[in-house]
Every structure is written in structure tokens, then in C-alpha cells.
Design a protein around this motif. Structure first.
Motif, PDB file in Angstrom:
ATOM      1  N   ASN A 195      44.993  43.911  47.932  1.00 19.90           N
ATOM      2  CA  ASN A 195      44.400  42.605  48.190  1.00 19.90           C
ATOM      3  C   ASN A 195      43.394  42.224  47.110  1.00 19.90           C
ATOM      4  O   ASN A 195      43.355  41.072  46.645  1.00 19.90           O
ATOM      5  N   ASP A 196      42.603  43.188  46.684  1.00 19.25           N
ATOM      6  CA  ASP A 196      41.590  42.923  45.653  1.00 19.25           C
ATOM      7  C   ASP A 196      42.239  42.560  44.319  1.00 19.25           C
ATOM      8  O   ASP A 196      41.829  41.592  43.660  1.00 19.25           O
ATOM      9  N   LEU A 197      43.257  43.301  43.914  1.00 18.38           N
ATOM     10  CA  LEU A 197      43.921  43.011  42.637  1.00 18.38           C
ATOM     11  C   LEU A 197      44.622  41.658  42.677  1.00 18.38           C
ATOM     12  O   LEU A 197      44.597  40.909  41.687  1.00 18.38           O
ATOM     13  N   LEU A 203      51.638  39.078  52.747  1.00 15.89           N
ATOM     14  CA  LEU A 203      50.619  38.918  51.708  1.00 15.89           C
ATOM     15  C   LEU A 203      51.283  38.646  50.365  1.00 15.89           C
ATOM     16  O   LEU A 203      50.859  37.757  49.622  1.00 15.89           O
ATOM     17  N   ALA A 204      52.340  39.389  50.049  1.00 15.43           N
ATOM     18  CA  ALA A 204      53.064  39.164  48.800  1.00 15.43           C
ATOM     19  C   ALA A 204      53.641  37.752  48.761  1.00 15.43           C
ATOM     20  O   ALA A 204      53.565  37.057  47.732  1.00 15.43           O
ATOM     21  N   GLU A 222      36.572  52.024  45.486  1.00 14.26           N
ATOM     22  CA  GLU A 222      37.936  52.161  44.979  1.00 14.26           C
ATOM     23  C   GLU A 222      38.421  50.865  44.337  1.00 14.26           C
ATOM     24  O   GLU A 222      39.029  50.877  43.254  1.00 14.26           O
ATOM     25  N   CYS A 223      38.166  49.734  45.012  1.00 10.93           N
ATOM     26  CA  CYS A 223      38.610  48.445  44.486  1.00 10.93           C
ATOM     27  C   CYS A 223      38.006  48.161  43.114  1.00 10.93           C
ATOM     28  O   CYS A 223      38.711  47.748  42.173  1.00 10.93           O
ATOM     29  N   VAL A 224      36.710  48.400  42.987  1.00 14.17           N
ATOM     30  CA  VAL A 224      36.018  48.108  41.733  1.00 14.17           C
ATOM     31  C   VAL A 224      36.512  49.022  40.614  1.00 14.17           C
ATOM     32  O   VAL A 224      36.783  48.578  39.495  1.00 14.17           O
ATOM     33  N   VAL A 225      36.637  50.305  40.914  1.00 17.81           N
ATOM     34  CA  VAL A 225      37.055  51.268  39.898  1.00 17.81           C
ATOM     35  C   VAL A 225      38.478  50.979  39.423  1.00 17.81           C
ATOM     36  O   VAL A 225      38.771  50.984  38.222  1.00 17.81           O
TER      37      VAL A 225
END
Length: 314
Positions: free
Chosen positions: A128-130, A156-157, A287-290
Motif C-alpha cells: 500500500n505504501d509503495l 487494491l491493484a 518497514e515501509c520507510v526502509v
């Protein structure tokens, strides 16, 4: 009387503008050159000299010499301002220079968006973040496919108009079934000319053959500082151990599980009063940020492999 704009040229068509004004509207092709070779005297001089001699202007440059591996790494972002020098000629002539110095090198079109495929299972925060960063223009990529062994995120896709490929793999599936499923994945990779595969919490171990096929172009996110807390419910394991820091690691995928070259890591401080669910929520944010940082650096051609490590020009 005809009204004029602030430039003083009125509303004349572009073809009627003075030559100096036309020059200001022209853009030059831009490239990113990455290279590595044995450290030796004169590398920067020869590369920058080559670019100057071929009508190129350096926009930014970074380099690093590793005392341990004895290798030299360089990234150069430049524009090609001599229309007489074609892309083919630039590549061919630099190849000759690179051969004399035994360079490993790549020359990328800086304005071409890499093509990316996302893989996910049943945990969707990184996916979702990407997708949000992609849609917002924060990640200059083309996401051409989403692959999953579950159907949880097909809607979502669809909301992002990205093809969703459901390739199920039953628990305890045979080696033959796993090979067949991975063959389908690789067909999608090849059909879409994928430059980068991102395992956005795809909870299947890739076979050694698939890892080899994706060498240098597959990134995974791991829910800890490697190699701690492997397996299921890592944040519950962390809670049981009373940790004060939790973190995440983005790394290249290799046949050695969760031991590929590390690209990026980060941490968040936690304390004894937090429940496992709180640690999980904090950890997923990290995790999302990294992962997003690692993906961004990859598509900007900032990551160079240095054996089991990476050089990242930020």
C-alpha cells in the motif's frame, strides 16, 4: 494592440521566437553512469575527461574507494549536449575506455522510468505504501504487475489500474508445484521487461534458481536487523526478549535466506509498556520507510554491489 506576456515576445508561435529563446526551451539527454573497477590512479580524470571531450556536462558525481576490496566505485549524472554524438556512439566509445581499465559499468537513460513488479502475500502495508508513493509521483517508476499467492489485494491493484496475478501455492506444496509457480512468475517478469522485483512482504522462500535469475534486481524487506528474530511473529519474539529497539532491513535477494547484500536499515525505540500489537504497528511503519528508500535508491541507480555488501550513493 496585441497583448504581450512577460517575456516580451507576445503570442508568437515558438518557431518565430529568437534563437536564444528557443535554446532555453531545449532539453538535452541525461544519463547516469555507474562503474566499479580496481582502484587505480586517474579514474576520475579519465572519466570526466571522456565526458568533456564528448560534449557532456556533469550534473553531479560521487565516488568511493574501498580499502578492503581494493575496488573503486563511481556514479555520474550528466547531460549530453553535443547533438552530433549519438547514444550509440557514446556507449561504444565509453566501452573502449572501460575495457582499458577493466570496468564493470552501466549507462542508464536518466529519464527512463524503470519497470517494477511487486510481490505480496497477506500483509499489505508495504504494498500500500509503495503504491501510494508511486501514484503521488514520489517514486518515478512504472509498476506493471502485482503478483500474489493470495487474492487479498486484487481490489487494491484494480484501484491503481495495475494487473494483478494470483499465483497460488498451497501450504506444503511439492517441489514440482513450486517450480511451476515460479516459472509463471518469471514469465510475467520477462513479458513485462521488469527491471526490479520487490518482495513487499511476500511470504514465500524463493528457490536458488529464481534467486539466481533475479540477481541484483530483487529487493526484500525483513522485519528486523538481520539476522535476529527470523520466522513467524517477529514482533512477538521481540516483545518476549524485552528489546528496546526494533528495526527493518532492506536487502537484495540471494539464495542465502535473508543474508543478501544490505541496502538500508532503520530502527524505532520502544519500551516495556508497549504491547506486541503496538510493536507490530511501529515496526510496520519502519518497514515501509526502509523499503521505500531502498526502492528509490535502486531506481535512481545509486546502489552498487561490493561483494556481499553495497555502496549506496545518497
Amino acid at each position: 494592440m496585441q497583448a504581450c506576456d512577460n517575456s516580451g515576445f507576445g503570442f508568437l508561435p515558438k518557431r518565430h521566437l529568437p534563437l536564444f529563446a528557443l535554446a532555453n526551451t531545449m532539453t538535452h539527454p541525461e544519463y547516469i553512469l555507474t562503474l566499479s573497477c580496481l582502484d587505480q590512479r586517474g579514474i576520475v580524470h579519465r572519466v570526466s575527461g571522456f565526458l568533456a571531450d564528448h560534449g557532456c556536462n556533469i550534473i553531479d558525481s560521487a565516488q568511493f574507494g574501498d580499502d578492503q576490496s581494493k575496488l573503486f566505485f563511481m556514479r555520474v549524472h550528466f547531460s549530453s549536449e553535443d547533438a552530433a554524438i549519438t547514444d550509440e556512439a557514446l556507449r561504444a566509445e565509453f566501452s573502449a575506455l572501460a575495457g582499458t581499465m577493466q570496468m564493470n559499468w552501466q549507462l542508464h537513460d536518466a529519464r527512463k522510468k524503470p519497470r517494477m513488479m511487486l510481490m505480496v502475500s497477506k500483509i499489505g502495508h508495504c504494498l500500500n505504501d509503495l503504491l501510494f508513493r508511486y501514484k503521488s509521483g514520489l517514486l518515478p517508476v512504472e509498476i506493471t504487475a502485482i503478483v500474489s499467492n493470495h487474492t487479498d489485494f486484487y481490489q487494491l491493484a484494480a484501484s491503481y489500474n495495475i494487473p494483478f496475478h494470483h499465483l497460488p501455492l498451497a501450504t506444503g506444496a511439492s517441489a514440482e508445484a513450486k517450480r511451476a509457480q515460479e516459472a509463471r512468475v518469471m514469465e510475467i517478469v520477462e513479458a513485462n521487461n521488469i527491471d526490479l522485483v520487490v518482495l513487499a512482504r511476500y511470504m514465500q522462500i524463493l528457490s536458488p534458481a529464481m534467486c539466481t535469475a533475479l540477481t541484483g534486481r530483487a529487493i526484500n524487506i525483513h522485519h528486523s536487523f538481520l539476522p535476529s528474530f527470523k520466522g513467524a511473529k517477529p514482533y512477538y519474539q521481540a516483545h518476549d526478549r524485552g528489546v528496546k529497539l526494533i528495526g527493518a532491513t532492506a536487502h537484495f535477494v540471494t539464495g542465502d535466506l535473508d543474508e543478501g547484500p544490505i541496502i538500508e536499515q532503520d530502527v524505532a525505540r520502544v519500551d516495556h509498556a508497549m504491547e506486541p500489537e503496538t510493536l507490530t504497528a511501529i515496526g510496520r511503519d519502519v518497514e515501509c520507510v526502509v523499503l521505500a528508500r531502498a526502492v528509490k535508491w535502486f531506481i535512481e541507480h545509486r546502489i552498487l554491489l561490493n561483494g556481499h555488501k553495497t555502496v549506496v550513493f545518497k
